[in-house]
Write an enzyme that holds these catalytic residues in place. Structure first.
Site, PDB file in Angstrom:
ATOM      1  N   ASP A  43       0.861  -1.186   0.000  1.00  0.00           N
ATOM      2  CA  ASP A  43       0.000   0.000   0.000  1.00  0.00           C
ATOM      3  C   ASP A  43       0.891   1.228   0.000  1.00  0.00           C
ATOM      4  O   ASP A  43       2.015   1.183   0.524  1.00  0.00           O
ATOM      5  CB  ASP A  43      -0.911  -0.010   1.242  1.00  0.00           C
ATOM      6  CG  ASP A  43      -2.185   0.783   1.002  1.00  0.00           C
ATOM      7  OD1 ASP A  43      -3.266   0.178   0.942  1.00  0.00           O
ATOM      8  OD2 ASP A  43      -2.077   2.023   0.843  1.00  0.00           O
ATOM      9  N   CYS A  66     -21.052  -2.343  -2.310  1.00  0.00           N
ATOM     10  CA  CYS A  66     -21.102  -2.986  -3.629  1.00  0.00           C
ATOM     11  C   CYS A  66     -22.400  -2.769  -4.402  1.00  0.00           C
ATOM     12  O   CYS A  66     -22.384  -2.206  -5.496  1.00  0.00           O
ATOM     13  CB  CYS A  66     -20.847  -4.477  -3.483  1.00  0.00           C
ATOM     14  SG  CYS A  66     -19.172  -4.829  -2.992  1.00  0.00           S
ATOM     15  N   LEU A  76     -34.134 -13.123  -0.728  1.00  0.00           N
ATOM     16  CA  LEU A  76     -35.544 -12.740  -0.846  1.00  0.00           C
ATOM     17  C   LEU A  76     -36.049 -12.247   0.499  1.00  0.00           C
ATOM     18  O   LEU A  76     -37.227 -12.416   0.815  1.00  0.00           O
ATOM     19  CB  LEU A  76     -36.378 -13.926  -1.336  1.00  0.00           C
ATOM     20  CG  LEU A  76     -36.174 -14.319  -2.812  1.00  0.00           C
ATOM     21  CD1 LEU A  76     -37.020 -15.539  -3.166  1.00  0.00           C
ATOM     22  CD2 LEU A  76     -36.513 -13.177  -3.756  1.00  0.00           C
ATOM     23  N   ASN A 107     -23.963  -8.950  -9.111  1.00  0.00           N
ATOM     24  CA  ASN A 107     -24.448  -7.981  -8.124  1.00  0.00           C
ATOM     25  C   ASN A 107     -25.748  -7.319  -8.576  1.00  0.00           C
ATOM     26  O   ASN A 107     -26.641  -7.082  -7.763  1.00  0.00           O
ATOM     27  CB  ASN A 107     -23.369  -6.933  -7.826  1.00  0.00           C
ATOM     28  CG  ASN A 107     -22.361  -7.477  -6.825  1.00  0.00           C
ATOM     29  OD1 ASN A 107     -22.528  -8.574  -6.303  1.00  0.00           O
ATOM     30  ND2 ASN A 107     -21.323  -6.724  -6.554  1.00  0.00           N
ATOM     31  N   GLU A 133     -19.170  -8.903   3.084  1.00  0.00           N
ATOM     32  CA  GLU A 133     -18.633  -8.426   4.357  1.00  0.00           C
ATOM     33  C   GLU A 133     -19.271  -9.235   5.477  1.00  0.00           C
ATOM     34  O   GLU A 133     -20.455  -9.569   5.420  1.00  0.00           O
ATOM     35  CB  GLU A 133     -18.940  -6.934   4.535  1.00  0.00           C
ATOM     36  CG  GLU A 133     -18.157  -6.092   3.555  1.00  0.00           C
ATOM     37  CD  GLU A 133     -18.289  -4.606   3.816  1.00  0.00           C
ATOM     38  OE1 GLU A 133     -18.546  -4.213   4.967  1.00  0.00           O
ATOM     39  OE2 GLU A 133     -18.130  -3.851   2.852  1.00  0.00           O
ATOM     40  N   ALA A 149     -37.361  -9.406   2.509  1.00  0.00           N
ATOM     41  CA  ALA A 149     -37.871  -8.041   2.334  1.00  0.00           C
ATOM     42  C   ALA A 149     -37.433  -7.198   3.520  1.00  0.00           C
ATOM     43  O   ALA A 149     -37.217  -7.702   4.619  1.00  0.00           O
ATOM     44  CB  ALA A 149     -39.389  -8.081   2.244  1.00  0.00           C
ATOM     45  N   GLU A 160     -13.780 -10.637  -7.341  1.00  0.00           N
ATOM     46  CA  GLU A 160     -14.093 -11.225  -6.034  1.00  0.00           C
ATOM     47  C   GLU A 160     -15.597 -11.109  -5.782  1.00  0.00           C
ATOM     48  O   GLU A 160     -16.247 -10.227  -6.304  1.00  0.00           O
ATOM     49  CB  GLU A 160     -13.290 -10.540  -4.921  1.00  0.00           C
ATOM     50  CG  GLU A 160     -13.435  -9.016  -4.861  1.00  0.00           C
ATOM     51  CD  GLU A 160     -14.719  -8.511  -4.268  1.00  0.00           C
ATOM     52  OE1 GLU A 160     -15.315  -9.247  -3.452  1.00  0.00           O
ATOM     53  OE2 GLU A 160     -15.145  -7.396  -4.628  1.00  0.00           O
ATOM     54  N   LEU A 220     -16.833 -11.431  -2.402  1.00  0.00           N
ATOM     55  CA  LEU A 220     -16.858 -11.533  -0.939  1.00  0.00           C
ATOM     56  C   LEU A 220     -18.005 -10.750  -0.344  1.00  0.00           C
ATOM     57  O   LEU A 220     -18.282  -9.633  -0.769  1.00  0.00           O
ATOM     58  CB  LEU A 220     -15.564 -10.964  -0.352  1.00  0.00           C
ATOM     59  CG  LEU A 220     -14.267 -11.460  -0.958  1.00  0.00           C
ATOM     60  CD1 LEU A 220     -13.108 -10.680  -0.381  1.00  0.00           C
ATOM     61  CD2 LEU A 220     -14.132 -12.939  -0.672  1.00  0.00           C
TER      62      LEU A 220
END
Ligand code: UDX
Length: 429
Positions: A30, A258, A248, A206, A153, A250, A149, A151
């Site tokens: 990083d 994401c 599903l 997604n 959380e 609600a 990916e 993933l």
């Protein structure tokens, strides 16, 4: 194999943790020196169950190192994963500037052939752009790839070690074989394809899951109108194997880093290709409207006036087991309730420090019970396990008015009504 992971955010850290756990030699890189300094001591900046232990063990076994030095990180590397952030621009598209910046640094420091695989979620055109950036700066041979990916959380380690599938997008057989070898110990069906198809798979996944949620939320509103129960409807619906039970539930709708961002990015990407993705725009609109719908339901319980009413928000995170409040439904909900004059008390097991930076004129409490004292309504926003186990008899005694406003359909309406609460869920009877 030797692996370098660029970016020590959520995806980068989980990727570093699992591949070092599987025995590969991993370097996490990083450009943020402060972050790298604390990571070297095994301190991680995010809340993810199990991640700190995984990182700590790999550091101790010397399977994982952290650095800010590209040249050191790329020495003898087999695979480079780009896991840097892709924030949203104003028009909803991704800002790929960090991906491009990391590509420049890779090019300047690459010393031997490697597969350079993008894990960050980017539009399918990005692999070509990254390839060009690197080619312009180095004569060292490399292959470009996409390894999206998936993933979640809160369960990221398990998702990464036991995924439903692995998607590998490459342009050459050599790169494909290297990535297959890297994933060898992960037992899952593998789809080997082109980088474009791999990235479209991520977008489509997604967008489809977001669609399921908005669809069931629309059906839940209809259930409210005809006294049907969404839990029974989804049970019946999901027993059709072509539909399935998952995603599903609600409720107040989806949030997180994401679904909102990826649907906006796909809409914007489609527009650039000359296609109006109207369908997905509606999915997003339904999600945004869901908070308004819940508020209209809440108002109806207080004769349309929330002025001075103490409402206790239980849960701020966009879902349980995370401290992430990005696009969490709690934020627009609280702001809107405040506009209507409600006094807001809140409690979340781990997300309050982030929320304090965003929410104004809100009272934060250190337990669900203290937050509920003298309250006119319990507003359940995140379905943390500990809220499932609330002592409702005690809660009733603490509150001024026994009202449960269940934004995640966590409680049984029959049970709470039998205890003397007024109850509103989403599509529940
Ligand atoms: C998601 C995808 O699941 C993952 O594969 C991808 O890589 C990243 O985005 P995540 O954002 O961590 O993961 O959360 P997820 O568990 O998918 O939930 C997203 C949101 O949808 C949450 O706000 C959740 O409360 C909501 N949701 C989920 C529902 O409202 N109903 C459901 O049935 C499921």
């Amino acid at each position: 194999m030797k692996l370098t992971v660029i970016g020590t955010g959520y995806v980068g850290l989980v990727t570093s943790a699992i591949f070092s756990h599987l025995g590969h030699q991993v370097i996490g890189l990083d450009i943020d020196e402060k972050k790298i300094k604390s990571l070297k001591q095994g301190k991680i900046p995010i809340f993810e169950p199990g991640l700190e232990e995984f990182i700590f063990k790999s550091l101790r076994r010397k399977k994982l190192q952290f650095t800010t030095d590209y040249s050191q990180a790329l020495k003898g590397v087999d695979v480079v994963f780009i896991c840097v952030g892709t924030p949203s621009k104003k028009d909803g598209s991704y800002d790929s500037k960090f991906v491009y910046a990391s590509a420049e640094s890779i090019a300047e420091n690459l010393q031997n052939y490697a597969v350079i695989a993008i894990k960050s979620t980017v539009p399918p055109s990005t692999t070509n752009a990254v390839k060009k950036i690197i080619q312009q700066k180095t004569s060292v041979k490399f292959d470009i790839a996409s390894c999206p990916e998936f993933l979640r959380e809160g369960s990221a380690l398990d998702d990464a070690l036991n995924p439903p599938r692995i998607i590998i997008g490459t342009e050459t057989k050599k790169a494909e074989n290297i990535l297959i070898k890297l994933h060898q110990k992960i037992k899952a069906p593998l789809v080997a394809t082109t980088p474009q198809s791999a990235q479209m798979t991520k977008y489509a996944s997604n967008a489809f899951l977001a669609t399921k949620i908005s669809f069931i939320n629309s059906i839940a509103i209809l259930c409210d109108k005809i006294n049907a129960d969404i839990k029974d409807v989804t049970k019946g619906l999901g027993l059709d194997p072509r539909i399935g039970q998952s995603f599903l539930n609600a409720g107040l709708g989806y949030g997180g880093s994401c679904f909102p961002k990826d649907t906006w990015a796909l809409i914007s990407f489609a527009k650039k290709l000359g296609y109006d993705f109207n369908f997905l725009k509606q999915v997003d609109q339904v999600n945004q409207d869901q908070v308004e719908y819940f508020i209209s339901q809440i108002k109806s319980l207080y004769s349309n006036s929330l002025k001075g009413k103490i409402l206790t928000i239980l849960g701020l995170a966009f879902k349980p087991n995370t401290d992430d409040i990005r696009e969490a439904r709690s934020i627009p909900l609280i702001k809107q309730l405040q506009k209507l004059g409600a006094v807001i008390h809140v409690y979340d097991p781990v997300a309050m420090s982030h929320a304090k930076k965003i929410l104004k004129n809100v009272k934060f409490f250190d337990s669900e019970y203290t937050a509920l004292e003298k309250s006119n309504g319990l507003v359940l926003v995140t379905e943390w396990n500990q809220f499932k186990k609330l002592d409702l008899k005690k809660v009733k005694k603490l509150m001024n008015q026994p009202v449960i406003l269940d934004g995640r359909n966590l409680f049984s309406p029959q049970k709470v009504k039998s205890l003397g609460f007024k109850y509103i869920g989403i599509g529940r009877q």
